[in-house]
Design an enzyme around this catalytic site. Structure first.
Site: not given
Ligand code: HEM
Ligand SMILES: *[C@@H]1O[C@H](CO)[C@@H](O)[C@H](O)[C@H]1NC(C)=O
Ligand SMILES: *[C@@H]1O[C@H](CO)[C@@H](O)[C@H](O)[C@H]1NC(C)=O
Length: 369
Positions: A98, A208-209, A231, A77, A100
């Site tokens: 950066d 997303h694992t 895992l 993000h 932010s």
């Protein structure tokens, strides 16, 4: 016998000499001021204490816990908020990796896709305050160290020397689970000047694992995206390929579709990218290929983690990131489910043959902080 031993010894010495000759930096390590560690560059020395502090005080002594997951999400993000397309219209497009999101957290954690990240930003803040690393470097380093606690993960890249943000990123640059594949592919391509195409988008989603959702369905915080959120395996790719049959909480919520297991939450975006004919075969190709899971995520994280930065000004300190334990499990269908439950979306290749976990159907436990 003796000759065989001697010749393999000679070969070994030659190999070592070859390695040293090829990498002169191996012979020029600096001893860090702590008197204990050595590093390839003295700029990396500060990271040892930060790593140890994070492991002890954020990751519960080195676990693939909720904070490790959240720290990995935070890297994305922060980094993805950069848009050459906006810049081309004369609008500030954000600075990428950066810092932010933490420096201007009052603003950026208020953006809808960043929901929940205020928590990990505030958990990380005291670490940033008691060490002397830039915020942008810290966020990416914390994500790499957190991921290293998940067996099967690659040793993720760590760099020092990023420029910290002087202004917040604009809203609208972080993908949402209710976005279409077209929207997500376009956004990731823009952020990366075309590098992150449909294929590399799948590689990025390997993250997303080791993931769960707290805010998609707030009635069931910590609902994982696969049955093995501790895992770094390919189970996420198996389970997102199964027919959805239930909502684990009070769904449908925005950005959520039916999942195949009690306790498991499925994002609409993961569902759609798993089935889109531009990405479905790449998605399926990760199943039961741990080498691919490991190598492709290592590759894309490296590039994600330096978006908006000039690599020539950075020092590579990856050696400070712990080398994760290997994945030793078996890729499988969850108990009660088989190939008959698969939505087979890749026309080119048969779905891999996998065993089914023994026993009755189970539900997946939440990942709570
Ligand atoms: C490209 C489209 C993506 C979308 C739409 C998306 C969306 C989401 C959503 C909605 C959540 C759940 C947040 C919550 O409710 O707590 C989540 C969690 C997560 N995401 Fe993504 N994501 C994307 C890509 C990525 C990438 C590239 C990474 C790589 C670093 C990543 C890492 C994570 C992690 C580690 C979590 C789990 C956080 C936790 O367990 O608290 N995501 N993502
Ligand atoms: C992919 O799917 C789209 C719409 O679902 C279709 O228009 C297109 O022809 C398909 N492409 C291939 C290569 O199958
Ligand atoms: C695993 O993925 C790698 C990298 O894409 C590929 O070269 C290899 O053939 C795959 N292995 C199997 C068993 O499919």
């Amino acid at each position: 016998m003796a000759f065989k031993l001697l010749s393999s010894l000679v070969a070994l010495v030659a190999t070592i000499q070859g390695a040293i000759g090829a990498s002169p930096q191996l012979t020029r390590r600096v001893t860090c001021p702590d008197g204990v560690n050595t590093a390839s560059n003295e700029a990396c020395c500060q990271l040892f204490a930060i790593r140890d502090d994070l492991q002890k005080n954020l990751f519960d002594g080195g676990l693939c816990n909720a904070e490790a997951h959240e720290s990995l999400r935070l890297t994305f993000h922060d980094a993805i908020a950069i848009s050459p397309a906006l810049e081309a219209q004369g609008i500030f497009g954000g600075g990428g990796a950066d810092g932010s999101i933490a420096i201007f957290s009052e603003i950026e954690t208020g953006f809808h896709p960043n929901i929940g990240l205020d928590e990990v930003v505030e958990k990380q803040r005291p670490f940033i305050e008691r060490h002397n690393l830039g915020v942008a470097d810290f966020i990416q380093f914390a994500g790499a160290v957190g991921a290293s606690n998940c067996p099967g993960a690659p040793q993720l890249a760590a760099f020092v020397g990023r420029k910290d943000a002087t202004r917040p990123a604009p809203d609208g640059l972080v993908p949402e689970p209710f976005h279409t594949p077209d929207q997500i592919f376009e956004r990731l391509a823009d952020a990366s000047n075309g590098e992150f195409d449909e294929i590399l988008t799948v590689w990025l989603l390997v993250a997303h694992t080791v993931a769960a959702a707290n805010d998609v369905d707030p009635t069931i915080p910590g609902s994982p995206f696969d049955s093995t959120p501790g895992l770094f395996d390919s189970q996420f790719f198996v389970e997102t390929s199964l027919q959805g049959t239930l909502f684990p909480g009070d769904g449908p919520n925005k950005g959520e579709v039916q999942s195949p297991l009690h306790g498991e939450l499925r994002l609409q975006s993961d569902f759609a990218i798993a089935r889109d004919n531009r990405s479905a075969c790449e998605w399926q190709s990760f199943i039961n290929n741990q080498t691919k899971v490991h190598d492709m995520f290592q590759f894309v994280f490296h590039d994600l983690s330096i978006l908006g930065q000039d690599i020539d000004t950075l020092v590579d300190c990856t050696e400070v990131v712990p080398v994760p334990k290997p994945f030793t499990g078996t890729t499988h269908f969850p108990a009660g489910l088989t190939i008959k439950d698969v939505n087979h979306a890749c026309a080119e290749t048969p779905f891999p043959v996998l065993p089914t976990d023994p026993g009755p159907k189970t539900s997946v436990a939440p990942v709570l902080p």
